[in-house]
Write a protein that holds these residues in place. Structure first.
Motif, PDB file in Angstrom:
ATOM      1  N   ARG A  61       9.827  28.764 -27.359  1.00 20.53           N
ATOM      2  CA  ARG A  61       9.126  27.974 -27.561  1.00 20.53           C
ATOM      3  C   ARG A  61       8.538  26.405 -26.671  1.00 20.53           C
ATOM      4  N   SER A  98       4.263  35.900 -26.708  1.00 23.98           N
ATOM      5  CA  SER A  98       4.440  34.895 -27.396  1.00 23.98           C
ATOM      6  C   SER A  98       3.567  33.894 -28.503  1.00 23.98           C
ATOM      7  N   HIS A 100       3.438  30.917 -27.795  1.00 24.56           N
ATOM      8  CA  HIS A 100       3.420  29.885 -26.772  1.00 24.56           C
ATOM      9  C   HIS A 100       2.314  30.437 -25.929  1.00 24.56           C
TER      10      HIS A 100
END
Length: 255
Positions: A61, A98, A100
């Protein structure tokens, strides 16, 4: 024992402690390797092998995930091109992306740059996103994935079947591959409802011309059932565990 933090992961990257392993995907009817998935491993000098979830959850994150993710994409493109230059079969390699990276990482220009610098044809790179990412913001995710797909790479949905909206979002996303979650595979032979869901997924994928990959296949019973219902590409310990690039090179040379 010291708790893992983002700084430790980045230091591990700089020291060369992080390595990519590759798990083959096998077509059950031809028994041939038709793809690979890149999986990150950390061999710590004192702690030994650290499980991926133990350190990826720390960085996924943060902006550090963008740096780590870009490194993985670059390594995969470089390695796959080296295999091709060595005369080995030309097969795609999948990379997990991901949330992110997808939302904040400016991933499109980086992928274009990595393909150009390594000379890897785009059809031999796959980007995998999980279902949970796909349904977070379908319109924005679709826009990003469509731009990536326009480069010629392939898009896969990982862990398919675990979210309540599994069937609904497929019409809105430019998907090439669905990877069936292991939770369904584990119940083959013991849960007729799970088997019915697998049949539905195979039927849906066939009608939408989407390739299927069954993850986590560990037994002959699972392999035979999947083959019988038309899911012919499997990934799991039944055939191969993840292995370093050097072992993949030996494996491909034998084939």
């Amino acid at each position: 024992m010291r708790r893992i933090c983002t700084k430790m992961v980045l230091k591990a990257l700089e020291r060369g402690e992080l390595e990519l392993f590759y798990q083959p995907q096998v077509h059950v009817r031809s028994n041939s390797i038709v793809g690979l998935e890149a999986l990150l491993r950390w061999k710590h000098p004192r702690r030994g092998n650290i499980a991926p979830h133990a350190f990826l959850s720390v960085v996924e994150r943060t902006d550090s995930m963008i740096r780590l993710g870009n490194w993985i994409i670059e390594c995969v493109c470089t390695q796959n091109k080296a295999w091709q230059n060595g005369g080995f079969p030309e097969i795609p390699v999948a990379v997990n992306v991901s949330a992110h990276q997808l939302e904040n990482g400016n991933i499109l220009p980086f992928v274009i740059s990595a393909l150009k610098s390594t000379g890897l044809p785009p059809e031999f790179l796959e980007l995998e996103i999980t279902e949970s990412i796909a349904i977070r913001n379908v319109k924005e995710v679709a826009k990003t994935l469509e731009a990536l797909k326009q480069t010629g790479i392939r898009i896969a949905i990982d862990d398919f079947g675990t979210q309540y909206a599994s069937f609904g979002y497929i019409k809105d996303l430019p998907i090439d591959i669905l990877k069936i979650d292991k939770c369904f595979i584990d119940e083959i032979g013991s849960n007729h409802k799970a088997e019915a869901i697998l049949l539905s997924i195979v039927s849906l994928a066939d009608k939408l011309h989407i390739q299927l990959v069954a993850e986590g296949v560990e037994t002959k019973k699972q392999m035979v059932f999947l083959s019988d219902i038309g899911c012919n590409v499997i990934q799991g310990f039944y055939y191969y565990r993840p292995m370093p690039a050097s072992e993949i090179t030996k494996l491909l040379s034998k084939r």
